[in-house]
Design a protein around this motif. Sequence first.
Motif, short mmCIF file in Angstrom:
data_model
loop_
_atom_site.label_atom_id
_atom_site.label_comp_id
_atom_site.label_asym_id
_atom_site.label_seq_id
_atom_site.Cartn_x
_atom_site.Cartn_y
_atom_site.Cartn_z
N TYR A 282 9.39 -3.29 5.53
CA TYR A 282 8.20 -2.45 5.45
C TYR A 282 7.48 -2.49 6.80
O TYR A 282 7.62 -3.47 7.55
CB TYR A 282 7.24 -2.96 4.37
CG TYR A 282 7.72 -2.75 2.97
CD1 TYR A 282 7.54 -1.52 2.33
CD2 TYR A 282 8.35 -3.78 2.28
CE1 TYR A 282 7.98 -1.33 1.03
CE2 TYR A 282 8.78 -3.59 0.97
CZ TYR A 282 8.60 -2.36 0.37
OH TYR A 282 9.04 -2.17 -0.92
N SER B 21 0.84 -1.19 0.00
CA SER B 21 0.00 0.00 0.00
C SER B 21 0.88 1.25 0.00
O SER B 21 2.03 1.22 0.43
CB SER B 21 -0.91 0.00 1.23
OG SER B 21 -0.15 0.27 2.40
N GLN B 22 0.32 2.31 -0.48
CA GLN B 22 1.03 3.59 -0.46
C GLN B 22 1.37 3.99 0.96
O GLN B 22 2.44 4.51 1.22
CB GLN B 22 0.20 4.68 -1.15
CG GLN B 22 0.11 4.51 -2.64
CD GLN B 22 1.43 4.85 -3.33
OE1 GLN B 22 2.48 4.32 -3.02
NE2 GLN B 22 1.34 5.75 -4.29
N PHE B 23 0.45 3.73 1.87
CA PHE B 23 0.68 4.09 3.27
C PHE B 23 1.90 3.36 3.82
O PHE B 23 2.74 3.95 4.49
CB PHE B 23 -0.56 3.77 4.12
CG PHE B 23 -0.41 4.14 5.56
CD1 PHE B 23 -0.46 5.47 5.96
CD2 PHE B 23 -0.20 3.16 6.52
CE1 PHE B 23 -0.32 5.82 7.30
CE2 PHE B 23 -0.05 3.51 7.86
CZ PHE B 23 -0.11 4.84 8.23
N ASP B 24 2.00 2.07 3.54
CA ASP B 24 3.13 1.25 3.97
C ASP B 24 4.44 1.86 3.45
O ASP B 24 5.42 2.00 4.19
CB ASP B 24 2.94 -0.17 3.41
CG ASP B 24 3.60 -1.25 4.24
OD1 ASP B 24 3.95 -2.29 3.65
OD2 ASP B 24 3.73 -1.09 5.46
N TYR B 25 4.43 2.21 2.19
CA TYR B 25 5.61 2.79 1.55
C TYR B 25 5.96 4.15 2.16
O TYR B 25 7.12 4.42 2.45
CB TYR B 25 5.36 2.92 0.05
CG TYR B 25 6.52 3.50 -0.71
CD1 TYR B 25 7.67 2.75 -0.94
CD2 TYR B 25 6.48 4.81 -1.17
CE1 TYR B 25 8.74 3.29 -1.64
CE2 TYR B 25 7.54 5.36 -1.87
CZ TYR B 25 8.68 4.59 -2.09
OH TYR B 25 9.73 5.13 -2.77
N TYR B 26 4.96 4.99 2.38
CA TYR B 26 5.22 6.32 2.92
C TYR B 26 5.73 6.27 4.36
O TYR B 26 6.59 7.05 4.74
CB TYR B 26 3.98 7.22 2.82
CG TYR B 26 3.68 7.64 1.41
CD1 TYR B 26 4.69 8.13 0.58
CD2 TYR B 26 2.41 7.54 0.90
CE1 TYR B 26 4.43 8.50 -0.73
CE2 TYR B 26 2.13 7.90 -0.42
CZ TYR B 26 3.15 8.38 -1.22
OH TYR B 26 2.88 8.75 -2.51
N VAL B 27 5.19 5.35 5.15
CA VAL B 27 5.69 5.20 6.53
C VAL B 27 7.15 4.75 6.50
O VAL B 27 7.99 5.27 7.24
CB VAL B 27 4.81 4.21 7.34
CG1 VAL B 27 5.46 3.88 8.68
CG2 VAL B 27 3.42 4.81 7.56
N SER C 157 4.44 -3.20 7.31
CA SER C 157 3.59 -4.40 7.35
C SER C 157 4.38 -5.65 7.73
O SER C 157 3.85 -6.54 8.40
CB SER C 157 2.89 -4.60 6.00
OG SER C 157 3.84 -4.68 4.96
#
Length: 176
Positions: free
Chosen positions: A136, A5-11, A138
Amino acid sequence: MSMFSQFDYYVLMFLNSFSFLDPFMLFVSLKFDYFLFLIIAILYYYKGREQTILFLALLVSAWALALALKPVFEVPRPEDVRFVTCTTGYSMPSGHSLMSFALAIFLHPRAGKYKLLVWVFAITVSLSRIFIGVHYPSDVIVGAFIGCLAGIFWLYVEKMLTKYGLLGNSGTPAGK
């Protein structure tokens, strides 16, 4: 990156950007094994041989579980990040997270006034893997979840061993 997810990547990108934390996070992450040896020595000194053997069984099984699950998930390591250290193999679940949360669950009933320290250790070790760019978020969350399940399993094993007289009085957690 399509499988994340984009959120995973941004975090990941956000936490990996704090270069001033590199020495601390690298130390926590790469010296994890030494922390385990220290915990084993303390456990042996204060709780005895049976508790130490039970703890070692937990660690070995958590480590084996992490290794067995990585090829099942087949999640590649992060790319396009600032690597503070390099590692190989698949990414999910985070073995450090799995082991640190398994030990936190297991040590919690024994930790007395150090319960919070046990959890801070597990969280710090887990987050360090994101900060240094090898996992990541996640991966860490899944590792922590599976680690909690492993810790609960070993607390149940301890309870059953104690119930059937296969674990002596040292099997009773502190404060009980």
